[in-house]
Scaffold this motif. Structure first.
Motif, short mmCIF file in Angstrom:
data_model
loop_
_atom_site.label_atom_id
_atom_site.label_comp_id
_atom_site.label_asym_id
_atom_site.label_seq_id
_atom_site.Cartn_x
_atom_site.Cartn_y
_atom_site.Cartn_z
N PHE A 1 0.85 -1.21 0.00
CA PHE A 1 0.00 0.00 0.00
C PHE A 1 0.88 1.25 0.00
O PHE A 1 1.10 1.85 -1.03
CB PHE A 1 -1.01 0.01 1.17
N LEU B 1 -5.94 1.30 5.97
CA LEU B 1 -5.84 1.53 4.53
C LEU B 1 -5.46 0.26 3.79
O LEU B 1 -6.05 -0.11 2.79
CB LEU B 1 -4.80 2.63 4.23
N GLU C 1 -8.21 -2.33 3.68
CA GLU C 1 -9.17 -2.04 2.62
C GLU C 1 -8.65 -2.54 1.27
O GLU C 1 -9.36 -3.14 0.49
CB GLU C 1 -9.40 -0.51 2.55
N LYS C 2 -7.36 -2.32 1.02
CA LYS C 2 -6.78 -2.76 -0.25
C LYS C 2 -6.82 -4.29 -0.37
O LYS C 2 -7.27 -4.82 -1.38
CB LYS C 2 -5.35 -2.26 -0.40
N HIS D 1 -10.42 -5.74 -0.61
CA HIS D 1 -11.18 -5.35 -1.80
C HIS D 1 -10.46 -5.65 -3.10
O HIS D 1 -10.98 -5.39 -4.18
CB HIS D 1 -11.57 -3.88 -1.74
N GLU E 1 -15.36 -6.09 -6.73
CA GLU E 1 -15.64 -4.93 -7.58
C GLU E 1 -14.52 -4.71 -8.58
O GLU E 1 -14.06 -3.59 -8.81
CB GLU E 1 -15.84 -3.68 -6.73
N ASP F 1 -3.40 6.78 -11.82
CA ASP F 1 -4.65 7.42 -12.23
C ASP F 1 -4.47 8.94 -12.39
O ASP F 1 -4.97 9.71 -11.57
CB ASP F 1 -5.74 7.11 -11.19
N LEU G 1 -10.68 -0.43 -12.33
CA LEU G 1 -11.15 0.65 -13.19
C LEU G 1 -10.91 1.98 -12.48
O LEU G 1 -11.28 2.13 -11.31
CB LEU G 1 -12.63 0.47 -13.52
N THR G 2 -10.33 2.91 -13.17
CA THR G 2 -9.99 4.21 -12.59
C THR G 2 -10.63 5.32 -13.42
O THR G 2 -11.21 5.06 -14.48
CB THR G 2 -8.47 4.41 -12.62
N ALA G 3 -10.46 6.56 -12.96
CA ALA G 3 -10.94 7.69 -13.75
C ALA G 3 -10.24 7.70 -15.11
O ALA G 3 -10.85 7.95 -16.14
CB ALA G 3 -10.68 9.00 -12.99
N LEU H 1 -11.65 5.51 -17.73
CA LEU H 1 -12.84 6.04 -18.42
C LEU H 1 -12.46 6.89 -19.63
O LEU H 1 -13.26 7.08 -20.54
CB LEU H 1 -13.69 6.88 -17.46
#
Lengths: 131, 433
Positions: B11, B37, B40-41, B44, B48, B343, B368-370, B373
Motif C-alpha cells: 500500500f 488503509l 481495505e486494499k 477489496h 468490484e 490514475d 477501473l480508474t478515472a 474512463l
C-alpha cells in the motif's frame, strides 16, 4: 467567503480509492470540503449541504463537512478529480502543480448537484459518453 | 484455510513486512496487523474488479480479447510521435525496467507519479545533496523526530508504531525516550500526540526553515514571529534540534507541494546539514505509493534521471517543467499515453486531464480508474504483492521482495508480462513499417 485551500490525502479518501474509484464510497470521501465550524456558521450552511468552491482556474460543487480541528479561513478537499478542478496548470518549472495553499472563494450552492466521476470524465472528453 | 505470514504490504511507502493474510479457496478472507488503509486494499483487491480487457466503441466500451487489447496498446504507442508513459509507482521494479525499454523504443517520455509529489525533493537533492538514512536508524537511534507537512495518522498509519514514537528500538525503547515535533498548517491527530506543535501559515515553510537555520546559528531575530510562528517557539525547536543526540526529519507533501516546492526541500536539507555540525541529523521523505521510490531508483540507474525522462532525442534528457508529465499534458505536447498502475485523471490539474482525454490512451491497471474512463483501451492486470511477486523499494530505499499468495483472475497478467508483450508487439509493428 475567501479561504485558503489545502488538498491532501485522508483515511477516508485512501479507503475510498481502494474500494473502487467508481464507487459511491470514493465520491463521498473526496467530493467534500472540510471547513471550520465558524466559517460554516458565517455561510449559514450545515454539514452535507452543497458548496461551490471557485479558484482562479475553475470551480466545483462539493458537500460541506466540518473539519476535525479548528482553523478558520482554511478549507481542505481530499485529493481527487473534484479538488483538481481547482488546481492551476503552472508548475513553476518544477513539474509539480500547486496542490496546496490555493486562494479560493467558498459560497453556498443550495440545490446544486455534486457531479459524478463519470460526468467529470465525460466533460473532459467533450460529452456524449455512455458508461 | 491457509495463513500466509510475514506478508509485505503493497500500500504505502512504509512497506510493512509483518502482515498475516488468511486465504481460503483462492479468496482473501482476513488480514492481520495491517492498517485500516492496507486492510481495505487487501480485502477489496478481489471485489468490484472488472477483469475484462475493454476497448472504446460507440461512446462507451466493448469487451475484447486480451490479445486484441495488447495489439491496440502497441499500435497507439508505435503510431505516436511523442507518447507519455506514465505511472509506475504501484508496480514492480521489473515492470518499470521494461517500461523504460519501451519508452526508449518509442522515443517518448517516461514519468512516474513522483513528478507531482516528491519529485521536487529529488530536484533539490541534485542541488544540495541528501543527508539520509534508513527507517531502522530512526527506530533504534532517533531521540528527536520531526514530522513536517505530513500526517502519518492519516497517510502512513503505522509509521509511528513501527519506526518512531511508539516502537521498541535498541537505544530508544519507549515514547518518553523520544521527542516528537509536528509542523503543519493545521492541527492533526499526529500533532495531538506531539511534544511540540508549530502551526505555520500556508505556503510559508521556506521562511520558517530559514528562521530555524538562523536560530540554530544563534542569530538574533528582529521580529516577533515568522510564518505565523512566534520566535520563542522557533528558538525552542532550534534548541531541541541542537541538543538532541540523533534527529530525524520526515517531510511530506505539505513541503513539496506548497509555494517554494524544491526550494523548501533545499532549505530543509541545508538546515539538516547545519545541524550535523552540532549533532547527528538525517531526513527522509514520506513516500506515498509502495514502490514510488523504486520507480525513481530504477529510472535513475537505467537512465541517469529519477523521473521526467525524455527519450525523444534518442538519449535520455531530464528537464522538469519541460519534460514532466503535468507540463507536457497541460501544453498538449504529447500525442498519446500509456498509463500503468496509476490514475492521472484523478491526480492531475483539470487542464492536464482535458488534454489527456483527447489523445489516444492505453491503461494497464488491476482496477477501473478515472483514467480508464478516458482510455481507448484498458488492459486489466494482476496486483503486485497479492497476485504476483516483484521487487519494491521502501520509502528509505531498502529493496524488498513481495510475494504471490492468490491466483489473479483470468486475463490479469503481472504488469511486467503485459509490458514485455506490448514491447514485443511495438517492435514487430516498427519492423513492418
Amino acid at each position: 467567503m475567501k479561504a485558503v485551500l489545502i488538498t491532501g490525502t485522508s483515511i477516508a479518501q485512501a479507503q475510498g480509492k481502494e474500494h473502487g474509484k467508481l464507487s459511491a464510497k470514493y465520491k463521498d470521501s473526496v467530493a467534500v470540503c472540510e471547513m471550520d465550524e465558524s466559517d460554516m456558521a458565517a455561510l449559514k450552511i450545515e454539514p452535507g449541504q452543497t458548496v461551490k468552491v471557485t479558484s482562479p482556474y475553475g470551480s466545483i460543487t462539493v458537500k460541506a463537512a466540518k473539519s476535525r480541528e479548528p482553523r478558520p479561513g482554511l478549507v481542505f478537499i481530499p485529493v481527487g478529480p473534484w479538488a483538481n478542478r481547482l488546481v492551476g496548470p503552472e508548475t513553476g518549472g518544477t513539474g509539480t502543480p500547486s496542490y496546496k495553499g490555493l486562494e479560493v472563494e467558498v459560497e453556498p450552492a443550495p440545490g446544486e448537484k455534486v457531479p459524478d466521476l463519470e460526468e467529470l470524465m465525460a466533460e473532459a472528453r467533450g460529452g456524449n459518453e455512455k458508461w | 484455510m491457509v495463513v500466509v505470514k510475514n506478508v509485505l504490504c503493497s500500500f504505502c511507502g512504509c512497506v510493512c513486512d509483518d502482515l498475516e493474510v488468511s486465504v481460503e479457496d483462492n479468496k482473501i478472507t482476513g488480514v492481520k496487523y495491517a492498517c485500516a488503509l492496507a486492510t481495505e486494499k487487501f480485502l477489496h483487491s478481489q471485489e468490484e474488479r472488472n477483469p475484462d480487457p475493454l476497448m472504446r466503441a460507440d461512446g462507451g466500451f466493448r469487451k475484447v480479447g486480451l490479445e486484441e487489447a495488447l495489439d491496440k496498446a502497441a499500435r497507439i504507442l508505435a503510431e505516436a510521435k511523442y507518447p507519455l508513459l506514465y505511472g509506475w509507482s504501484n508496480t514492480s521494479c521489473e515492470a518499470i525496467k521494461v517500461g523504460i525499454e519501451l519508452t526508449e523504443e518509442v522515443g517518448g517520455v517516461l514519468d512516474n507519479t513522483a513528478t507531482v509529489c516528491h519529485g521536487v525533493g529529488l530536484e533539490a537533492i541534485q542541488d544540495v545533496g541528501e543527508p539520509t538514512g534508513t527507517l531502522g536508524k530512526a527506530r533504534h537511534r532517533a531521540d528527536l523526530i520531526i514530522y513536517w507537512g505530513c500526517n502519518p495518522s492519516q497517510a502512513h498509519i503505522r509509521h509511528t508504531t513501527r519506526y518512531t514514537a511508539f516502537t521498541k528500538g535498541l537505544f530508544r525503547s519507549q515514547r518518553k525516550d523520544r521527542k516528537i515535533v509536528v509542523v503543519d498548517v493545521r492541527k492533526t491527530v499526529t500533532s495531538k500526540t506531539a511534544d511540540l506543535f508549530l502551526q505555520i501559515d500556508p505556503g510559508k515553510d521556506y521562511e520558517l526553515l530559514s528562521a530555524l537555520r538562523m536560530a540554530v546559528r544563534d542569530m538574533e531575530f528582529e521580529t516577533e514571529a515568522v510564518a505565523g510562528v512566534p520566535v520563542e517557539k522557533i528558538e525552542e525547536l532550534a534548541e531541541m534540534m541542537v541538543s538532541c543526540e540523533f534527529g530525524m526529519l520526515f517531510f511530506g507533501l505539505g513541503l513539496t507541494q506548497s509555494s517554494a516546492k524544491n526550494e523548501n526541500i533545499a532549505a530543509a536539507i541545508s538546515l539538516v546539514r547545519d545541524l550535523n555540525l552540532k549533532t547527528k541529523f538525517l531526513m527522509l521523505p514520506m513516500r506515498g505509493h509502495y514502490n514510488v521510490t523504486g520507480a525513481n531508483k530504477v529510472a535513475l540507474w537505467q537512465t541517469g534521471y529519477p523521473f521526467a525522462v525524455d527519450f525523444s532525442h534518442g538519449y535520455p534528457r531530464f528537464n522538469p517543467g519541460e519534460t514532466s508529465a503535468a507540463d507536457l499534458l497541460v501544453r498538449g505536447e504529447v500525442d498519446a499515453a500509456l498509463v500503468v498502475a496509476s490514475d492521472p485523471a484523478s491526480h492531475m490539474p483539470w487542464a492536464a486531464v482535458k488534454n489527456l482525454a483527447n489523445i489516444p490512451v492505453a491503461v494497464v491497471d488491476p482496477t477501473l480508474t478515472a483514467t480508464s474512463l478516458l482510455a481507448d483501451v484498458r488492459i486489466p492486470a494482476a496486483f503486485n504483492g497479492i497476485e504476483y511477486g516483484g521487487t519494491v523499494y521502501r520509502m528509505d530505499g531498502v529493496a524488498l521482495k513481495t510475494r504471490k499468495f492468490v491466483e489473479p483472475p483470468p486475463n490479469c497478467l503481472p504488469d511486467v508480462e503485459v509490458l514485455e508483450n506490448i514491447l514485443h508487439k511495438v517492435r514487430s509493428l516498427k519492423e513492418v513499417a
